[in-house]
Every structure is written in structure tokens, then in C-alpha cells.
Design a protein around this motif. Structure first.
Motif, mmCIF file in Angstrom:
data_model
loop_
_atom_site.group_PDB
_atom_site.id
_atom_site.type_symbol
_atom_site.label_atom_id
_atom_site.label_comp_id
_atom_site.label_asym_id
_atom_site.label_seq_id
_atom_site.Cartn_x
_atom_site.Cartn_y
_atom_site.Cartn_z
ATOM 1 N N SER A 1 0.839 -1.201 0.000
ATOM 2 C CA SER A 1 0.000 0.000 0.000
ATOM 3 C C SER A 1 0.872 1.249 0.000
ATOM 4 C CB SER A 1 -0.914 0.012 1.232
ATOM 5 O OG SER A 1 -0.136 0.181 2.421
ATOM 6 N N ASP A 2 0.325 2.311 -0.553
ATOM 7 C CA ASP A 2 1.059 3.594 -0.569
ATOM 8 C C ASP A 2 0.196 4.667 -1.209
ATOM 9 O OD1 ASP A 2 3.160 5.231 0.048
ATOM 10 O OD2 ASP A 2 4.332 4.761 -1.740
ATOM 11 N N GLU A 3 0.644 5.924 -1.082
ATOM 12 C CA GLU A 3 0.003 7.046 -1.760
ATOM 13 C C GLU A 3 0.934 7.579 -2.846
ATOM 14 O OE1 GLU A 3 -1.232 7.290 2.624
ATOM 15 O OE2 GLU A 3 0.723 7.498 1.647
ATOM 16 N N THR A 4 0.347 8.263 -3.799
ATOM 17 C CA THR A 4 1.130 8.973 -4.799
ATOM 18 C C THR A 4 0.472 10.314 -5.077
ATOM 19 O OG1 THR A 4 2.188 8.817 -6.977
ATOM 20 C CG2 THR A 4 -0.072 8.047 -6.828
ATOM 21 N N PHE B 1 4.935 19.236 -4.364
ATOM 22 C CA PHE B 1 3.556 19.677 -4.408
ATOM 23 C C PHE B 1 2.692 18.744 -5.247
ATOM 24 C CE2 PHE B 1 0.013 22.501 -4.601
ATOM 25 C CZ PHE B 1 -0.487 22.386 -5.884
ATOM 26 N N SER B 2 1.426 18.565 -4.847
ATOM 27 C CA SER B 2 0.498 17.767 -5.640
ATOM 28 C C SER B 2 -0.898 18.370 -5.521
ATOM 29 C CB SER B 2 0.478 16.321 -5.151
ATOM 30 O OG SER B 2 -0.068 16.247 -3.850
ATOM 31 N N GLU B 3 -1.736 18.084 -6.496
ATOM 32 C CA GLU B 3 -3.111 18.556 -6.473
ATOM 33 C C GLU B 3 -3.956 17.704 -5.536
ATOM 34 O OE1 GLU B 3 -6.252 20.969 -7.118
ATOM 35 O OE2 GLU B 3 -4.184 21.256 -7.783
ATOM 36 N N PHE B 4 -3.745 16.392 -5.580
ATOM 37 C CA PHE B 4 -4.380 15.506 -4.600
ATOM 38 C C PHE B 4 -3.552 14.234 -4.475
ATOM 39 C CE2 PHE B 4 -6.683 14.329 -8.538
ATOM 40 C CZ PHE B 4 -6.455 12.957 -8.558
ATOM 41 N N TRP C 1 2.268 3.239 -9.818
ATOM 42 C CA TRP C 1 2.058 4.687 -9.960
ATOM 43 C C TRP C 1 2.634 5.170 -11.285
ATOM 44 C CZ3 TRP C 1 -1.421 4.027 -7.027
ATOM 45 C CH2 TRP C 1 -1.358 3.768 -5.671
ATOM 46 N N TYR C 2 3.777 4.643 -11.694
ATOM 47 C CA TYR C 2 4.343 5.017 -12.994
ATOM 48 C C TYR C 2 3.379 4.615 -14.105
ATOM 49 C CZ TYR C 2 7.344 4.887 -17.109
ATOM 50 O OH TYR C 2 7.847 5.058 -18.367
#
Length: 443
Positions: free
Chosen positions: A169-172, A205-208, A364-365
Motif C-alpha cells: 500500500s502507498d500514496e502517490t 507539491f500535488s493537487e491531490f 504509480w508510474y
């Protein structure tokens, strides 16, 4: 009939010296041009030119009919002399010296060596160099390398079967309307993972944020983080207060057991007797962040709502399920660990900044590439829709191939003593998932 040994479009035929010598000798014995042409394959005009050039160089059939090499060999060509081996080696050393040499232009190298720009370009191309994008890898501190090496040595002997029990599991981060540009560096095809050709990248920085999880046999749920509203913040304070009321007696009892002996030793000494205080130091829960993903939001929206139910579902078909998480503050919080213990789910804590050791990172890639094929989304709503749709399309065979990389990666990290200067993939593994259909796939 003989033909030229080599020709190029728009250039004159390059006749062999022997052919020219035969033509000159035949003419010396009075043979007609048509017969000489038939024997040598040369045109009459070419025969006349070759004979004239031989006579200009001293050939006299009345004195001797013997044709020597210098009578018919190619004349010295005009133009720049060939570049020396020393210069070639100097050019290669310029670009291989360090990361700054890799970024130099042909013009810069030419000025330093006092040669032409085109000479530099030709030399580098002949030596196998191409100006290409640098390889990007996460930056690693000494502490990070040590943690990576320790993690890999602890799991060095795990088989693929054991890794199949891990939930990754992870976020991107997702950037809207963003197309990454870049500069190019000089390198050979086998120099992709040298330190001088790698550029480190750091989180920004990211938008979400998009979260997801999967195991070898199942694809889990996904989640798109929304900004926390004022009402949600107020509601969380009520929940945290209720959790603290349940948690305080438990933590007080633990404190009394841990500090009992030390308090006994201080009885006869001056100073205040230690007293219980319900503070963050002793385990009191509080929310200090001003937005973002903290322990409470991760606990509510991910752990309780998604990860634990998914882990319980996976446990029905495979025992000893582990939930992999990194050491981000929201993941490593003590209350998160307590929650997993309550549901009897074990965790596998992952070393930070180690994308190559988290088998959800290749996802994610792939997701970012697929969601921007027809142009990057320009609104948050569009990006969220596209990302959810692409997660739904992600097939299990692809997930399995990503997870199969871990065994080879563990070995490479140990070999590099915690470093990440290697090509990621599953090249050295023998166990492979079925391939996807064709439609998806020097000096």
C-alpha cells in the motif's frame, strides 16, 4: 564483368587499384576501349581518365609497360585530417568524469579541446554515447541506506511465496495539467545506473493524493484524499476525546507498571514523587496538523474503512497476511499500531524513500502514463474520474509481475550496501506470471 567494390548514392564508383592497373596495361598493349571496358566493367570515359592520371604520375608505356601502385592509387583527399585516438579518449573522459560532464553540450567540449562541435558529436556517437534523459532515483541519506540494508538483510531469505502474503500500500501525488520536461545527458546504453547519470528526486507539491493497495492474489480498494472540511475537523475532536477516555486507563496502568520500580527507588530521595499526567508523552491522542494526512484521517479513511477489511478478506485464502506500510508519521503512529494489534493483523514496516522496495510503486508510474495518454487532466474532478477508472482496469497479472521483482531487488540492495543504482525489474527471477496479450503490451 567486374563491378565497383563500393558505391554510395550520388558519388562516383570506387574502382579497385587492380582494375585500374589492368585497364592501363591493356591500353598500353593497344587494346581498344570497348574490349577494355568489357573486361574491367569501366566506362570508356573512366578508362580514359584512369590512363591520363597514370601518365600524369609518370607512367610511360614506351619505356616500361609495368603499372605501379602510385600510378593508379587514390590521390590524397582534401579536408580535415582524421581525429587522433588521444582526442577521442579526451572527449569520452570529459563526459564520463562526473555528473556535470554528463550535462555538457558538444559546443562546450569543443571549446575546451579546441576542435569542432561536429567532431565532438561524431566521436561521441561512434563511441556509443547518446544525449538522453538522466535516470531518476530517490535521494538517499546515510541513515536511509543503513535502514534499507538492514531491511533487506532481514528479508534476504524470503521466497516469492512468502512475499505473496504481503499487502502493498502507498500514496502517490497527482499533478493536474503537468507534463514533466527535462534535459539530456551523455551516456552509453550500459551506463544508465551510474551515479553520475542518475538525478535524485524528492517529494513535492500535488493537487491531490491517491492511495491504493493490492496483494499477489487480489487488488484492493483505492482512495482519493479530499481536503478536510471544518465540520469534519470538529467531528474528529469528538471522536479523539472519546478515544482518549478509553485509552487513558490503559495507558495509566502501563505507566504504573513501567515506572513502579523507579518510583520505589525515589521514595527516600528529595524531590517530587512522579505523578501520572495524561499528556501526549504518555500516549494522549491529539491532532496537531493543519490539514493534510495525519494519523486520525489515515486511521478513519484507510485503516478502518479499507485496509483492515481487505486484510481480513485476504486472510480467507492465505495465512500470515502482512500489511506493508512505510514509516510516514501518519502510518507509524502508535495508535495505528494499536489498531492493527486489536484486529490481530501484522505489519511490515518499510524503510523510507525506498520506492524500489515497495512493489506498488511501479503501479504509480503505469497509472500516470495511462491517465495522461490523451493529455493530462486539467481539473480535479476529471483527474479523480480518470484515476478511479484506470485503477479498475488494472489487471492482476500485471500486479503479480510487479510483486515478483522484490526478490531480485532485495539482492541488489544488499550488493550495493543500501544503494539504489541498479535497473529495477524481475530479470533474475524464474517464477513469472503469464504475459499480457500483445495488444496491451565505444571507446
Amino acid at each position: 564483368m567486374s563491378t565497383p567494390t563500393s558505391t554510395s548514392a550520388g558519388s562516383k564508383p570506387n574502382w579497385e587499384i587492380a582494375q585500374r592497373a589492368i585497364a592501363v596495361a591493356m591500353k598500353a598493349y593497344g587494346i581498344k576501349n570497348d574490349e577494355v571496358s568489357e573486361w574491367t566493367g569501366m566506362s570508356v570515359r573512366t578508362i580514359q581518365a584512369v590512363v591520363k592520371k597514370a601518365k600524369d604520375r609518370g607512367y610511360n608505356p614506351e619505356i616500361s609497360k609495368i603499372v605501379l601502385n602510385h600510378h593508379v592509387k587514390d590521390a590524397p583527399r582534401s579536408g580535415r585530417p582524421p581525429i587522433s585516438l588521444v582526442i577521442k579518449q579526451s572527449i569520452a573522459k570529459k563526459v564520463q568524469r562526473d555528473r556535470y560532464g554528463r550535462e555538457k553540450t558538444c559546443e562546450q567540449i569543443a571549446l575546451e579541446l579546441n576542435i569542432s562541435t561536429m567532431t565532438v558529436w561524431r566521436t561521441l556517437r561512434c563511441a556509443g554515447f547518446k544525449k538522453t534523459k538522466p535516470t531518476y532515483k530517490p535521494g538517499l541519506t546515510v541513515e536511509m541506506k543503513a535502514a534499507r540494508l538492514r531491511f533487506c538483510k532481514e528479508h534476504e531469505h524470503w521466497t516469492l511465496e512468502e512475499w505473496k502474503a504481503v499487502i502493498w500500500s502507498d500514496e502517490t501525488s497527482v499533478l493536474l495539467g503537468h507534463r514533466r520536461g527535462g534535459y539530456r545527458i551523455w551516456r552509453r546504453s550500459d551506463e544508465r545506473y551510474l551515479k553520475s547519470t542518475i538525478r535524485t528526486r524528492w517529494k513535492g507539491f500535488s493537487e491531490f493524493m491517491f492511495w491504493g493497495c493490492f496483494s499477489y492474489n487480489f487488488k484492493g480498494p483505492c482512495h482519493i484524499w479530499q481536503a478536510e472540511t471544518v465540520q469534519e475537523r470538529k467531528d474528529s475532536e469528538v471522536v479523539v476525546d472519546a478515544l482518549n477516555q478509553e485509552l487513558e486507563p490503559i495507558m495509566k496502568e502501563q505507566w504504573e507498571l513501567q515506572s513502579g520500580m523507579s518510583r520505589l527507588g525515589l521514595r527516600n530521595k528529595p524531590g517530587k514523587t512522579p505523578e501520572w499526567r495524561w499528556t501526549q508523552k504518555n500516549g494522549k491522542l491529539s491532532r496537531n496538523s493543519k490539514g493534510g494526512i495525519d494519523w486520525y484521517r489515515y486511521y478513519k479513511y484507510i485503516v478502518l474503512d479499507k485496509l483492515i477489511p481487505f486484510a481480513q478478506e485476504c486472510s480467507k485464502t492465505r495465512s500470515n497476511i502482512l500489511v506493508q506500510e512505510d514509516n510516514a508519521p501518519s502510518h507509524a503512529h502508535a495508535f495505528i499500531g494499536r489498531t492493527y494489534n486489536l484486529y490481530q493483523i501484522a505489519r511490515l514496516l518499510w524503510p523510507g524513500n525506498s520506492a524500489d522496495l515497495n512493489m506498488i510503486e511501479p503501479c504509480w508510474y503505469w497509472m500516470k502514463r495511462e491517465t495522461t495518454k490523451k493529455g493530462a487532466p486539467t481539473s480535479r474532478a476529471e483527474a479523480a474520474r480518470v484515476w478511479r477508472a484506470q485503477w479498475a482496469k488494472l489487471d492482476q497479472a500485471r500486479i503479480q509481475r510487479w510483486i515478483e521483482r522484490i526478490v531480485a531487488h532485495i539482492k541488489k540492495v544488499i550488493e550495493l550496501e543500501g544503494g539504489n543504482e541498479y535497473k529495477e525489474g524481475r530479470d533474475h527471477l524464474t517464477s513469472r506470471a503469464p504475459a499480457l496479450p500483445a495488444a496491451e503490451r565505444g571507446l
